[in-house]
Design a protein around this motif. Structure first.
Motif, PDB file in Angstrom:
ATOM      1  N   CYS A  86      36.250  14.064 -47.388  1.00  0.00           N
ATOM      2  CA  CYS A  86      34.722  13.613 -47.532  1.00  0.00           C
ATOM      3  C   CYS A  86      34.329  12.581 -46.774  1.00  0.00           C
ATOM      4  N   ASN A  87      34.536  11.109 -46.791  1.00  0.00           N
ATOM      5  CA  ASN A  87      34.106  10.199 -46.053  1.00  0.00           C
ATOM      6  C   ASN A  87      35.181  10.331 -44.757  1.00  0.00           C
ATOM      7  N   HIS A 142      29.385  13.502 -52.515  1.00  0.00           N
ATOM      8  CA  HIS A 142      28.365  13.359 -51.372  1.00  0.00           C
ATOM      9  C   HIS A 142      27.499  13.219 -50.993  1.00  0.00           C
ATOM     10  N   GLY A 145      26.852  15.472 -46.439  1.00  0.00           N
ATOM     11  CA  GLY A 145      28.425  15.973 -46.240  1.00  0.00           C
ATOM     12  C   GLY A 145      28.022  18.040 -45.740  1.00  0.00           C
TER      13      GLY A 145
END
Length: 235
Positions: A86-87, A142, A145
């Motif tokens: 993700c991040n 998210h 994304g």
């Protein structure tokens, strides 16, 4: 398998990953603060999900300048394992360890849901415990994304089998643009040419405990045990 999890200001999935690697799998796991400059003797480095530096400027834009980043680049250059979730995926693209960029979701909304994914390449350190074309389910959470890359980059990713996970329907079929966030080619996760760096928007660490009624993510971590028997990414 020794694991180092990078902790940035704003990380919020670091403990989730540590629970999977340290408690479920029993791997030596330690947190590494973003201001450190050495990784030690870890085999796997994880950039976890969250909101590093509050996502100021854009996701991952400030994290790329963290003091720990040169050591992470050296780790990847040495062929060691690096996972961005993700991040963490956003950071990997910002720092140039993976191509492309992650932008705002198509509908400009934060998405928290379950996503169906198809395993596109099962001959990598990250996916060898899956079967080719296997459809799995992982959580997503998210707001930025949507994967974007130039046509030339997308063509290279496909030709070199660097797309490891793709958003799909429950039967494995996919149609361009029919995905939660507008990612081109329905891309959910890619690796570098060498195959040792993986970035993915879905969260495997949130589908790795029987109590959560889903183990599709645990298989990704278990694949790392068999990594020496994997075929390299074609170059």
């Amino acid at each position: 398998m020794k694991v180092g999890i990078i902790v940035f200001p704003g990380s919020n999935c670091d403990r989730d990953v540590a629970y999977v690697t340290g408690e479920i799998l029993g791997w030596p796991t330690r947190m590494i603060w973003h201001q450190d400059t050495h990784l030690g003797d870890v085999d796997l480095v994880v950039l976890p999900g969250g909101f590093s530096y509050g996502d100021y400027l854009r996701c991952g834009a400030i994290a790329r300048f963290s003091p720990i980043m040169p050591a992470i680049k050296d780790h990847a250059a040495a062929g060691k394992l690096l996972l961005g979730i993700c991040n963490g995926f956003q950071i990997l693209t910002e720092v140039g360890l993976l191509p492309g960029a992650l932008g705002r979701n198509r509908d400009l909304h934060f998405i928290c849901d379950q996503a169906q994914l198809r395993v596109e390449n099962s001959q990598t350190p990250w996916t060898n415990a899956y079967t080719p074309g296997q459809v799995i389910q992982l959580p997503i959470a998210h707001g930025e994304g949507s994967y974007y890359a130039t046509p030339e980059t997308l063509e290279a990713l496909e030709a070199n089998q660097q797309v490891l996970f793709r958003y799909c329907q429950p039967d494995g079929a996919w149609v361009e643009g029919q995905n939660p966030n507008g990612s081109l080619h329905n891309i959910a996760g890619i690796c570098n040419r060498a195959g040792n760096v993986l970035g993915m928007m879905p969260h495997p660490e949130r589908a790795a405990d029987p109590l959560l009624r889903g183990l599709d993510g645990l298989i990704l971590f278990q694949s790392l045990v068999n990594q020496d028997s994997c075929m390299p990414i074609s170059v």
